[in-house]
Scaffold this motif. Structure first.
Motif, mmCIF file in Angstrom:
data_model
loop_
_atom_site.group_PDB
_atom_site.id
_atom_site.type_symbol
_atom_site.label_atom_id
_atom_site.label_comp_id
_atom_site.label_asym_id
_atom_site.label_seq_id
_atom_site.Cartn_x
_atom_site.Cartn_y
_atom_site.Cartn_z
ATOM 1 N N UNK A 1 57.303 -20.700 48.855
ATOM 2 C CA UNK A 1 57.373 -19.264 49.115
ATOM 3 C C UNK A 1 56.990 -18.411 47.936
ATOM 4 N N UNK A 2 56.816 -19.009 46.746
ATOM 5 C CA UNK A 2 56.479 -18.228 45.555
ATOM 6 C C UNK A 2 55.046 -17.702 45.633
ATOM 7 N N UNK A 3 54.838 -16.602 44.908
ATOM 8 C CA UNK A 3 53.501 -16.043 44.702
ATOM 9 C C UNK A 3 53.026 -16.564 43.358
ATOM 10 N N UNK A 4 52.079 -17.479 43.375
ATOM 11 C CA UNK A 4 51.698 -18.246 42.189
ATOM 12 C C UNK A 4 50.528 -17.562 41.479
ATOM 13 N N UNK A 5 50.674 -17.220 40.197
ATOM 14 C CA UNK A 5 49.573 -16.588 39.463
ATOM 15 C C UNK A 5 48.509 -17.611 39.061
ATOM 16 N N UNK A 6 47.258 -17.239 39.260
ATOM 17 C CA UNK A 6 46.129 -18.082 38.877
ATOM 18 C C UNK A 6 45.005 -17.171 38.396
ATOM 19 N N UNK A 7 44.463 -17.472 37.232
ATOM 20 C CA UNK A 7 43.342 -16.716 36.679
ATOM 21 C C UNK A 7 42.123 -17.620 36.599
ATOM 22 N N UNK A 8 40.985 -17.141 37.089
ATOM 23 C CA UNK A 8 39.740 -17.894 37.042
ATOM 24 C C UNK A 8 38.674 -17.048 36.362
ATOM 25 N N UNK A 9 37.793 -17.718 35.620
ATOM 26 C CA UNK A 9 36.678 -17.062 34.933
ATOM 27 C C UNK A 9 35.359 -17.640 35.439
ATOM 28 N N UNK A 10 34.446 -16.743 35.829
ATOM 29 C CA UNK A 10 33.143 -17.171 36.346
ATOM 30 C C UNK A 10 32.025 -16.565 35.502
ATOM 31 N N UNK A 11 30.903 -17.266 35.506
ATOM 32 C CA UNK A 11 29.725 -16.765 34.809
ATOM 33 C C UNK A 11 28.476 -17.224 35.561
ATOM 34 N N UNK A 12 27.380 -16.554 35.280
ATOM 35 C CA UNK A 12 26.093 -16.914 35.903
ATOM 36 C C UNK A 12 24.977 -16.572 34.934
ATOM 37 N N UNK A 13 24.016 -17.477 34.763
ATOM 38 C CA UNK A 13 22.915 -17.189 33.813
ATOM 39 C C UNK A 13 22.029 -16.042 34.291
ATOM 40 N N UNK A 14 21.913 -15.884 35.601
ATOM 41 C CA UNK A 14 21.191 -14.742 36.178
ATOM 42 C C UNK A 14 22.074 -14.161 37.270
ATOM 43 N N UNK A 15 21.849 -12.921 37.586
ATOM 44 C CA UNK A 15 22.666 -12.264 38.598
ATOM 45 C C UNK A 15 22.491 -12.957 39.946
ATOM 46 N N UNK A 16 23.586 -13.443 40.553
ATOM 47 C CA UNK A 16 23.479 -14.131 41.846
ATOM 48 C C UNK A 16 22.982 -13.181 42.936
ATOM 49 N N UNK A 17 22.268 -13.753 43.886
ATOM 50 C CA UNK A 17 21.808 -12.964 45.033
ATOM 51 C C UNK A 17 22.752 -13.110 46.221
ATOM 52 N N UNK A 18 23.581 -14.165 46.215
ATOM 53 C CA UNK A 18 24.524 -14.396 47.302
ATOM 54 C C UNK A 18 25.941 -14.013 46.874
ATOM 55 N N UNK A 19 26.791 -13.886 47.878
ATOM 56 C CA UNK A 19 28.196 -13.556 47.647
ATOM 57 C C UNK A 19 29.016 -14.846 47.642
ATOM 58 N N UNK A 20 29.750 -15.062 46.545
ATOM 59 C CA UNK A 20 30.571 -16.262 46.411
ATOM 60 C C UNK A 20 32.030 -15.874 46.208
ATOM 61 N N UNK A 21 32.923 -16.702 46.746
ATOM 62 C CA UNK A 21 34.362 -16.560 46.493
ATOM 63 C C UNK A 21 34.919 -17.944 46.206
#
Length: 858
Positions: free
Chosen positions: A586-606
């Motif tokens: 039942x807890x709300x679990x904190x998670x931090x993620x870091x993303x990078x891309x060498x060129x600006x992506x053309x698609x939407x990612x999650x």
């Protein structure tokens, strides 16, 4: 055993003799029990927002926000000075507990006074059950959920309710004795109440009419009127604190020694936007809101008892009329003296009824965030009426038994039938409330505000970063406490806390632009307007750091993140932080993620986070869209997730993948974040009956809509679409259930959208029209509570004909981030629920979007 002994035992079998002719022993017992409950659940450290403001203001003898709260400021300083134990914050919380106890004891006194007036002869054969009713009333009022929650943390509103109960007590004593000393006491508390809060005047019409009815010649008694005026003025002298302290106050305005400044302050002229907002068209919805909140306090039998209390005050005089000897045939030879005083109870009906109506009419028309605090007096008044109903019911039963049954022992105190009825109502009243509320009400371990202060010193102390920390009001107050009470403040070379006021159209953005060139800037909350302007916000828990576009920080991985490299298609996962490895279901679990891309992506990612068999496919709401990434930058964001309440204990592997929303395909990363240890709940709350489960905190139980003479229950199909016309009103009633304490205040949104997800009619506000925030200073919604939440949407006259859809969801009031939904298995399932279609006008098939529903992927 002799025959006489057997007979004596037989006659005394149910003849309980408490012999409580004085109220003091029972009064002290009630006070002790109530205080014990409050002390066991009392907050120990500062809490966010206004409660800590009152604590600090009282400590330094400053001024609180309008209307100033002069009375509680001085009373709080007295309590902080006289109580020799506990932290200053604990002493101020204790004042709330003492105040709520005092209100319950005033209610005790009202019941005792009425009972004494009905039974003035203590040797009457028909013993008075006033002791049972008075004790019942005190415990009933004190253990109601709303009263209990406000009694365990510093706040002035419980004191406002004390003044209401005190005024009713003194006027009831005046009714019973006709002694003007009670009018003088009433006038004094009337004056004191005004210096505390303007809400105390809402019952003035009831007070004035009651005094005139009880003593019609009062206007001729100039000594009495003069005494009341002088006592009232004596109470008003508390207001002298403002001009006398104005020149030296460390907190608050300094112009209160001027007439205009004083009046602006005590009349709270700057808060006019909170004045009556809801109109006549909203009366049914507001009545439903009130009924919902009332049901959270008292069970149905208690509410019927309160209704009976009002009825009994009207007809009780006739019911108590003594019967003459000879009315029962042969019984005329048995003398039966009913020593019941035939008193006129109807003035009390006038007093309590009009006091209720005056407060209800004002409070339920307000549009503010803390109606539950303003309802304290109303809830206490209805608890008082339940006590009067119990007194009337027990007295009627006892009188009936005396008239129609053989009395084996004329000296018996209370018959067994009376005791059994009283015991049943105790079980349905205060005992039920205690059993229900003890497991879920308590602030003894609530340390969120103190944790925030500790985090400020831990992150910035000794770093010499010269950072600026922008805080909202709630997060500023515990820092004030640290400064003014504990005597510790962060140095300016480390961090400078700034309160962001509402002095401009976009104060947060204005402050970021002002301070960011001079050094690091952090926020106390996520702020969407900062991101919308073009800045990046990085979680630096519990803060958010503002990152300027093009700065070196934009391309740097924060040191608290674990560096990794997992690439999928156009995007790379570069780092993560999972600070809690041991959690509870039942807890709300904190998670931090870091993303990078060498060129600006053309698609939407999650990202897609897997916890064992659970899948959390995140939405794009409040996250940086990948096609807006700057080449080479590192985008750091929070992807917190909520675990289901019925999750079994165990160690669960955590992995991260991606999803390409543009192609609706999975992108494998298979990046392992280690394991998460989950401790299961012994008695998890049920969620299988919900339409929607938002963040495992709030559940939508049902949704019913009506309009243009038709009705439907969610989810309804295209074939059952609601048919409306422009200018029609759609009435929507949502039923919510609290699943767990909320970490913050949530806003509910109700939108009428088209098939392209464009909103046409929007309603966004605190639940129940501002009446019941999920979190205000402390968690307000208690697990298991259910609430009916009505909405009225008017179809605009220029709305194009066609098919639209009703969507419902919640988002954080400050950050604006939507709460994700979970399916029955616990997987993330979007951030809104589509209730069903609404057809407007006579649009053709093309205008109706070909029957297509909105896309749930966002």
């Amino acid at each position: 055993m002799t025959d006489s002994s057997k007979k004596r035992l037989e006659t005394r079998d149910w003849s309980l003799r408490p012999n409580l002719q004085s109220p003091i022993p029972l009064l002290l017992l009630a006070a002790l029990l109530i205080l014990l409950l409050y002390l066991l659940t009392l907050a120990r450290v500062p809490v966010f927002g206004d409660p800590t403001e009152y604590t600090v203001v009282a400590h330094v003898l400053g001024f609180a926000h309008p209307p100033g709260y002069a009375f509680i400021t001085l009373l709080g300083k007295l309590v902080q000075s006289l109580v020799p134990i506990g932290a200053i914050s604990w002493r101020m919380h204790l004042l709330a507990a003492l105040s709520s106890t005092a209100a319950a004891l005033f209610a005790f006194g009202v019941i005792w006074t009425i009972g004494s007036a009905l039974f003035p002869n203590p040797k009457s054969e028909i013993r008075n059950p006033k002791s049972l009713a008075a004790f019942f009333t005190a415990l009933l009022i004190a253990t109601g959920a709303d009263v209990w929650q406000h009694a365990i943390h510093a706040n002035p509103h419980v004191v406002t309710a004390v003044f209401l109960l005190a005024n009713l007590f003194f006027l009831t004593k005046f009714w019973a004795s006709q002694s003007r000393k009670w009018l003088f006491a009433f006038a004094f508390t009337l004056g004191l109440g005004i210096t505390h809060h303007p809400l105390t005047v809402m019952a003035w019409p009831a007070y004035g009419l009651f005094v005139w009815v009880v003593r019609p010649s009062i206007w001729k008694e100039w000594r009495t009127l003069l005494g009341m005026v002088l006592c009232g003025l004596l109470g008003l002298t508390v207001w002298l604190y403002f001009p006398l302290r104005a020149a030296a106050t460390p907190i608050g305005p300094t112009d209160l020694n001027t007439l205009n400044g004083f009046l602006n302050y005590v009349l709270a002229r700057g808060l006019s936007e909170s004045l009556p907002f809801f109109g006549l068209a909203d009366l049914p919805d507001r009545a439903l809101v009130f009924w919902t909140l009332l049901r959270l306090q008292y069970s149905l039998p208690i509410l019927f008892l309160a209704l009976f209390g009002f009825v009994w005050l009207v007809v009780g005089r006739r019911l108590f009329a003594p019967q003459r000897h000879g009315e029962h045939g042969d019984d005329s030879e048995k003398p039966r003296v009913l020593r019941v005083s035939v008193v006129n109870l109807s003035p009390l009906f006038l007093l309590y009824g009009l006091a209720f109506l005056g407060n209800y009419a004002f409070v339920m028309s307000l549009r503010v965030q803390d109606i539950m605090a303003y309802l304290l007096g109303i809830f206490m008044l209805l608890g008082l009426m339940a006590g009067i109903g119990l007194l009337g019911l027990l007295t009627l039963l006892q009188t009936w038994l005396a008239r129609h049954a053989e009395i084996q022992n004329p000296k018996s105190e209370i018959p067994k039938e009376v005791w059994l009825l009283a015991a049943a109502l105790f079980l349905l009243g205060p005992i039920l409330q205690i059993a229900r509320n003890v497991p879920r009400i308590g602030l003894g371990d609530y340390t969120a505000a103190q944790d925030y202060v500790d985090a400020v010193f831990a992150r910035f102390g000794g770093q010499g970063a010269g950072a600026v920390l922008l805080n909202d009001w709630e997060h500023t107050t515990p820092l004030y406490y640290a400064q003014y009470v504990d005597g510790r403040s962060p140095t300016a070379t480390d961090v400078q806390p700034i309160l962001v006021s509402t002095g401009s159209a976009n104060p947060w953005l204005d402050n970021v632009i002002r301070y960011l060139p001079g050094g690091p800037v952090y926020l106390s909350n996520y702020r969407r307007e900062i991101v919308d302007f073009g800045f990046r916000l990085r979680p630096a828990r519990p803060f958010y750091q503002v990152i300027d576009i093009g700065s070196a920080l934009q391309f740097t991985l924060p040191e608290e993140l674990t560096a990794v490299s997992a690439t999928g298609e156009q995007i790379t996962l570069a780092g993560y932080d999972l600070p809690q490895r041991e959690v509870t279901a039942g807890d709300f679990v904190p998670l931090t993620l870091a993303f990078t891309a060498p060129v600006t992506p053309t698609d939407y990612y999650v990202p897609v986070v897997h916890v064992g068999d659970l899948n959390f496919t995140f939405t794009t709401d409040s996250h940086q869209l990948t096609p807006t990434y700057t080449p080479g930058e590192i985008v750091v964001e929070a992807f917190d997730f909520a675990l289901p309440h019925n999750m079994p204990s165990g160690d669960y592997p955590i992995t991260v993948d991606l999803k390409n929303l543009s192609t609706d395909t999975a992108v494998s990363l298979h990046l392992s974040l280690g394991t998460l240890t989950v401790v299961g709940q012994a008695h998890p709350i049920r969620t299988d009956h919900l339409l929607a489960n938002f963040r495992q905190r709030v559940g939508l139980v049902s949704a019913r809509v009506r309009g243009n003479g038709r009705a439907a229950s969610a989810p309804w199909s295209e074939a059952a679409a609601l048919q409306v016309q422009p200018n029609d009103a759609i009435h929507l009633t949502l039923q919510w259930q609290s699943l767990a304490p909320a970490e913050e205040s949530y806003t509910i949104f109700v939108h009428l959208i088209d098939a392209a997800n464009r909103p046409w009619v929007t309603l966004d506000y605190t639940p129940l029209g501002g009446s019941a925030p999920t979190h205000l200073w402390i968690p307000k919604w208690l697990p298991g509570q259910q609430m009916l939440d009505p909405y009225r949407l008017t179809i605009p006259p220029d709305l194009p004909p066609g098919t639209y859809y009703l969507e419902v969801g919640l988002y954080e009031m400050i950050g604006g981030r939507r709460l994700h939904m979970s399916d029955q298995a616990g997987n993330l399932a979007g951030d809104r629920i589509i209730l069903g279609p609404v057809v407007v006008g006579e649009g053709g098939e093309g205008e109706r979007g070909n029957g297509r529903s909105p896309n749930f992927s966002r």
